[in-house]
Scaffold this motif. Sequence first.
Motif, short mmCIF file in Angstrom:
data_model
loop_
_atom_site.label_atom_id
_atom_site.label_comp_id
_atom_site.label_asym_id
_atom_site.label_seq_id
_atom_site.Cartn_x
_atom_site.Cartn_y
_atom_site.Cartn_z
N PHE A 19 13.08 52.81 -31.66
CA PHE A 19 14.05 52.60 -30.58
C PHE A 19 14.93 53.82 -30.40
O PHE A 19 15.21 54.24 -29.27
N LEU A 20 15.38 54.42 -31.50
CA LEU A 20 16.22 55.61 -31.38
C LEU A 20 15.44 56.78 -30.81
O LEU A 20 16.00 57.61 -30.08
N VAL A 27 17.00 58.47 -21.31
CA VAL A 27 18.12 59.19 -20.70
C VAL A 27 17.61 60.35 -19.85
O VAL A 27 18.13 60.60 -18.76
N ARG A 28 16.59 61.06 -20.33
CA ARG A 28 16.05 62.18 -19.57
C ARG A 28 15.45 61.72 -18.24
O ARG A 28 15.43 62.47 -17.25
N ARG A 29 14.98 60.48 -18.20
CA ARG A 29 14.43 59.94 -16.95
C ARG A 29 15.51 59.35 -16.07
O ARG A 29 15.21 58.75 -15.03
N GLY A 35 18.60 53.81 -21.97
CA GLY A 35 18.74 54.68 -23.13
C GLY A 35 19.82 54.18 -24.08
O GLY A 35 19.63 54.16 -25.30
N ALA A 36 20.95 53.78 -23.49
CA ALA A 36 22.04 53.27 -24.33
C ALA A 36 21.64 51.97 -25.03
O ALA A 36 21.95 51.75 -26.20
N GLY A 42 18.40 50.25 -31.75
CA GLY A 42 17.94 51.04 -32.88
C GLY A 42 18.96 51.09 -34.00
O GLY A 42 18.62 50.93 -35.18
N LEU A 43 20.24 51.29 -33.63
CA LEU A 43 21.29 51.32 -34.65
C LEU A 43 21.45 49.97 -35.33
O LEU A 43 21.68 49.89 -36.54
#
Length: 210
Positions: A19-20, A27-29, A35-36, A42-43
């Motif tokens: 996930f991370l 985000v790049r897309r 992304g967040a 992931g965290l």
Amino acid sequence: MPSTLVVVGLCFLLAGGLFLRAAPAAVRRGRWAGGAGRALVGLLLLALAAFAATITIGMRGYRALTLEVVAATVKTEPVGPQRFRATIVLPDRRLAMYELAGDAFYVDAHILKWHPFVNLLGVHTAYELDRVAGRYNGVADERSKPHTVYSLSGGGAQRLDLFSLARRFKLLRPLVDAEYGSAAFVAATRPVEYEVRVSTTGLLMRPALR
């Protein structure tokens, strides 16, 4: 249960890493929210993996710090007034039989106790049984009546002489918590069978399980 926790923790760790890793790509897309969200998930998964690891280590530490090793099995049988026969079975199946004078069976040992963090690594208390004897309940009897003592040296479960190694090598000394003698005794006025056990606190005797 600990093995299940290990598997679950590894799954959380792997999923959290995936996930991370996917978060920057989102985000790049231009998918900031995605992304967040991936980063938060992931965290969270990594936190769950750390929690599972903490529980696993804690349970392993609990077992290590409460571990008891059977050093010998002893069966006593009275043969006369203040005299009894002790039959001792050592872990390597060697058998010893002694006739002892006294009211109680007594055994002592040399103990090498490691620091708790060494126990967590799987290295446990080292011992060597030293001697067995008869013990009188009364001080007057101890002073005036005959004593019977026999050596058990060499009957410990530790084949490697850790005592000598700990003294010879300075690198091992910080790992040693204490080196001392420990003893235990139990009444021998009736037929009984006990296990001589070595724990992280020294010798103790428990009724043998059948």
